[in-house]
Design a protein around this motif. Sequence first.
Motif, PDB file in Angstrom:
ATOM      1  N   ILE A 222       3.158   6.349 -14.553  1.00 39.45           N
ATOM      2  CA  ILE A 222       3.710   6.378 -15.904  1.00 39.45           C
ATOM      3  C   ILE A 222       5.065   7.071 -15.900  1.00 39.45           C
ATOM      4  CG2 ILE A 222       3.354   7.214 -18.255  1.00 39.45           C
ATOM      5  CD1 ILE A 222       0.368   6.989 -17.771  1.00 39.45           C
ATOM      6  N   VAL A 223       6.038   6.440 -16.510  1.00 41.86           N
ATOM      7  CA  VAL A 223       7.387   6.998 -16.653  1.00 41.86           C
ATOM      8  C   VAL A 223       7.666   7.158 -18.143  1.00 41.86           C
ATOM      9  CG1 VAL A 223       9.845   6.641 -16.224  1.00 41.86           C
ATOM     10  CG2 VAL A 223       8.156   5.890 -14.530  1.00 41.86           C
ATOM     11  N   SER A 224       7.922   8.400 -18.577  1.00 40.66           N
ATOM     12  CA  SER A 224       8.221   8.660 -19.992  1.00 40.66           C
ATOM     13  C   SER A 224       9.656   9.128 -20.192  1.00 40.66           C
ATOM     14  CB  SER A 224       7.262   9.714 -20.560  1.00 40.66           C
ATOM     15  OG  SER A 224       7.323  10.914 -19.791  1.00 40.66           O
ATOM     16  N   LYS A 225      10.362   9.403 -19.078  1.00 34.57           N
ATOM     17  CA  LYS A 225      11.760   9.833 -19.155  1.00 34.57           C
ATOM     18  C   LYS A 225      12.583   9.104 -18.103  1.00 34.57           C
ATOM     19  CE  LYS A 225      10.849  14.567 -20.796  1.00 34.57           C
ATOM     20  NZ  LYS A 225      11.049  16.002 -20.505  1.00 34.57           N
ATOM     21  N   ILE A 226      13.814   8.779 -18.432  1.00 35.72           N
ATOM     22  CA  ILE A 226      14.767   8.208 -17.478  1.00 35.72           C
ATOM     23  C   ILE A 226      15.994   9.105 -17.444  1.00 35.72           C
ATOM     24  CG2 ILE A 226      16.238   6.237 -16.921  1.00 35.72           C
ATOM     25  CD1 ILE A 226      14.272   4.408 -18.212  1.00 35.72           C
ATOM     26  N   HIS A 227      16.294   9.619 -16.238  1.00 32.67           N
ATOM     27  CA  HIS A 227      17.422  10.543 -16.068  1.00 32.67           C
ATOM     28  C   HIS A 227      17.277  11.766 -16.983  1.00 32.67           C
ATOM     29  CE1 HIS A 227      19.164   7.398 -13.691  1.00 32.67           C
ATOM     30  NE2 HIS A 227      19.362   6.596 -14.725  1.00 32.67           N
ATOM     31  N   GLY A 228      16.034  12.219 -17.150  1.00 36.09           N
ATOM     32  CA  GLY A 228      15.781  13.407 -17.950  1.00 36.09           C
ATOM     33  C   GLY A 228      15.802  13.185 -19.443  1.00 36.09           C
ATOM     34  N   ILE A 229      16.045  11.985 -19.895  1.00 32.96           N
ATOM     35  CA  ILE A 229      16.107  11.681 -21.336  1.00 32.96           C
ATOM     36  C   ILE A 229      14.812  10.984 -21.732  1.00 32.96           C
ATOM     37  CG2 ILE A 229      17.363  10.448 -23.150  1.00 32.96           C
ATOM     38  CD1 ILE A 229      19.840  10.607 -21.385  1.00 32.96           C
ATOM     39  N   LYS A 230      14.174  11.508 -22.792  1.00 29.97           N
ATOM     40  CA  LYS A 230      12.914  10.944 -23.257  1.00 29.97           C
ATOM     41  C   LYS A 230      13.126   9.528 -23.762  1.00 29.97           C
ATOM     42  CE  LYS A 230       8.860  11.981 -26.085  1.00 29.97           C
ATOM     43  NZ  LYS A 230       8.256  12.910 -27.057  1.00 29.97           N
ATOM     44  N   LEU A 231      12.202   8.648 -23.407  1.00 28.27           N
ATOM     45  CA  LEU A 231      12.324   7.243 -23.777  1.00 28.27           C
ATOM     46  C   LEU A 231      11.992   6.998 -25.240  1.00 28.27           C
ATOM     47  CD1 LEU A 231      10.550   5.552 -20.725  1.00 28.27           C
ATOM     48  CD2 LEU A 231      12.951   5.293 -21.324  1.00 28.27           C
ATOM     49  N   ASN A 232      12.684   6.022 -25.822  1.00 23.38           N
ATOM     50  CA  ASN A 232      12.263   5.445 -27.089  1.00 23.38           C
ATOM     51  C   ASN A 232      12.133   3.939 -26.885  1.00 23.38           C
ATOM     52  OD1 ASN A 232      14.898   4.323 -27.250  1.00 23.38           O
ATOM     53  ND2 ASN A 232      15.643   6.153 -28.303  1.00 23.38           N
ATOM     54  N   GLU A 233      11.730   3.234 -27.921  1.00 22.58           N
ATOM     55  CA  GLU A 233      11.482   1.798 -27.759  1.00 22.58           C
ATOM     56  C   GLU A 233      12.740   1.045 -27.354  1.00 22.58           C
ATOM     57  OE1 GLU A 233       9.334  -1.945 -30.081  1.00 22.58           O
ATOM     58  OE2 GLU A 233       9.441   0.045 -31.016  1.00 22.58           O
ATOM     59  N   THR A 234      13.877   1.408 -27.909  1.00 21.95           N
ATOM     60  CA  THR A 234      15.125   0.698 -27.608  1.00 21.95           C
ATOM     61  C   THR A 234      15.536   0.880 -26.151  1.00 21.95           C
ATOM     62  OG1 THR A 234      15.865   0.976 -29.888  1.00 21.95           O
ATOM     63  CG2 THR A 234      17.536   0.442 -28.248  1.00 21.95           C
ATOM     64  N   SER A 235      15.528   2.124 -25.685  1.00 18.67           N
ATOM     65  CA  SER A 235      15.941   2.385 -24.296  1.00 18.67           C
ATOM     66  C   SER A 235      14.955   1.790 -23.297  1.00 18.67           C
ATOM     67  CB  SER A 235      16.096   3.886 -24.068  1.00 18.67           C
ATOM     68  OG  SER A 235      14.867   4.568 -24.305  1.00 18.67           O
ATOM     69  N   ALA A 236      13.659   1.821 -23.641  1.00 22.05           N
ATOM     70  CA  ALA A 236      12.658   1.234 -22.747  1.00 22.05           C
ATOM     71  C   ALA A 236      12.837  -0.281 -22.660  1.00 22.05           C
ATOM     72  CB  ALA A 236      11.256   1.576 -23.244  1.00 22.05           C
ATOM     73  N   LYS A 237      13.087  -0.909 -23.800  1.00 22.28           N
ATOM     74  CA  LYS A 237      13.277  -2.358 -23.813  1.00 22.28           C
ATOM     75  C   LYS A 237      14.507  -2.745 -22.994  1.00 22.28           C
ATOM     76  CE  LYS A 237      14.838  -4.214 -27.590  1.00 22.28           C
ATOM     77  NZ  LYS A 237      14.929  -4.750 -28.969  1.00 22.28           N
ATOM     78  N   GLU A 238      15.597  -2.011 -23.124  1.00 21.17           N
ATOM     79  CA  GLU A 238      16.817  -2.314 -22.380  1.00 21.17           C
ATOM     80  C   GLU A 238      16.591  -2.178 -20.875  1.00 21.17           C
ATOM     81  OE1 GLU A 238      19.823   0.239 -23.872  1.00 21.17           O
ATOM     82  OE2 GLU A 238      20.115  -0.884 -25.744  1.00 21.17           O
ATOM     83  N   ALA A 239      15.869  -1.125 -20.481  1.00 20.40           N
ATOM     84  CA  ALA A 239      15.619  -0.903 -19.054  1.00 20.40           C
ATOM     85  C   ALA A 239      14.774  -2.025 -18.453  1.00 20.40           C
ATOM     86  CB  ALA A 239      14.921   0.442 -18.849  1.00 20.40           C
ATOM     87  N   VAL A 240      13.794  -2.510 -19.229  1.00 24.42           N
ATOM     88  CA  VAL A 240      12.930  -3.579 -18.730  1.00 24.42           C
ATOM     89  C   VAL A 240      13.686  -4.900 -18.673  1.00 24.42           C
ATOM     90  CG1 VAL A 240      10.895  -4.974 -19.253  1.00 24.42           C
ATOM     91  CG2 VAL A 240      10.775  -2.489 -19.434  1.00 24.42           C
ATOM     92  N   PHE A 241      14.430  -5.213 -19.734  1.00 22.50           N
ATOM     93  CA  PHE A 241      15.130  -6.489 -19.778  1.00 22.50           C
ATOM     94  C   PHE A 241      16.285  -6.559 -18.775  1.00 22.50           C
ATOM     95  CE2 PHE A 241      13.815  -7.662 -24.398  1.00 22.50           C
ATOM     96  CZ  PHE A 241      12.540  -7.894 -23.931  1.00 22.50           C
ATOM     97  N   LYS A 242      16.738  -5.406 -18.295  1.00 23.81           N
ATOM     98  CA  LYS A 242      17.750  -5.394 -17.237  1.00 23.81           C
ATOM     99  C   LYS A 242      17.136  -5.556 -15.847  1.00 23.81           C
ATOM    100  CE  LYS A 242      21.231  -2.521 -19.579  1.00 23.81           C
ATOM    101  NZ  LYS A 242      21.914  -1.203 -19.565  1.00 23.81           N
TER     102      LYS A 242
END
Length: 428
Positions: A81-101
């Motif tokens: 489980i990953v809840s943070k990227i580069h130390g920044i807590k994920l939200n729906e928008t950032s998670a969606k962008e990371a997956v779609f990339k």
Amino acid sequence: MLYKFWMTVKKELLLLQRDFGGLVILFVMPLVLIITITLIQNSAFKSLSENKIPILLVDYDNGSISKTVKDNLNKNGSFSIVSKIHGIKLNETSAKEAVFKGEYQLAIIIPEKLSVDLQTKVDQNVNKILSGFGVTDSANTIKNGDVIGQKEVRLYFDPATQMTFKNAVKSAIDKMISQIETQSIYKTFQDQLGESNNPIFDQKSFIAFKEIVPTVNNKEILPNSVQHNVPAWSLFAIFFIVVPLSINIVKEKGQGTQIRLITNPVPYAILIAGKTATYLLICLIQFLLMVAVGVYIFPFLDLPVLDVSGKIMLMMNVAFFSGLAAIGFGILLGTVAKTHEQSAPFGATSVVILAAIGGVWVPVFAMPKVMQYVSHISPMNWGLNAFYDVLLRNGSILEILPEIIFLLLFFITTITIAILYDKKKRAV
């Protein structure tokens, strides 16, 4: 007559001996192919089973349900489980962008108040049921006026993710959520009935699944990738004999060798018999080498060993008649083709097509309905089913007899057409 036959066989062996590159292709390349394909498939399986797949989890609920989801994903062992990227807590928008990339394969979004709203909805349903029996009082029906809308656990997949992975994940999460809802209903009933200390519901699954596998001498037969790859790619190698065989026949016609052979007092059937015997020997050697790799080489490569105990003679029978079918097709192609440019590309392409529709690359059950019917016309499909009957279904000679008959009829048909075509062409 026998002497003429042996001289024909000797001629074919000398031609093959002089073509060293052809011998390398016939014997070495199939071995390299089967080792490479099996290693790739085995490595891919290990990467899925041993390496955890990172998935993004955005928890807007922070309740009992999200905690259960996290616990089950951690227990699964296939995900991290990953809840943070580069130390920044994920939200729906950032998670969606990371997956779609394509940076991650999956993101799970748990909505707000999921745990609270689920419990409210369960309370309403339980109160409604119990009130019909006069069990609840008016204090328990206060929440019945609240309208609870349907909640969605949103999943974002990388567009390049395979459909099988998507379906497996969706099925697992759906099962997980269903279990949570069921447990909530049980617990609410017990609370309402005042039986919290003494559970009245057995929450263990009543229906379980058990796989029954075939056994031999009380030993289970567990299929593995080697049992699929060795027969499949052995057939592919056997049928690839079509290419050098058809090229040699075309070469004989182009160099005038065939005319000299025909002018000799040797029936054309003897020439075909000599080619058949020679290339059938090559097919059987190919098959035995492939089996030897599965039995003796694969264990050193950390691959499952091919178990052929008590089955080698049946497998040899399948290889024998598969070789006949391949040789018949090669002789027909060489007889009809006029140039190397016709025989070589058509032979290679036709073998690939027969392998594709025969189930060598993709299992027949995974094909569209139309292709499943088409697969039955491929001699590779007949040979592959016969090998599966022997290796995986513990079949006897009676089980593989229909496929063997089909392969033999294919050989007889192609040889007959080749002889009639050659006779007609020489008569013109």
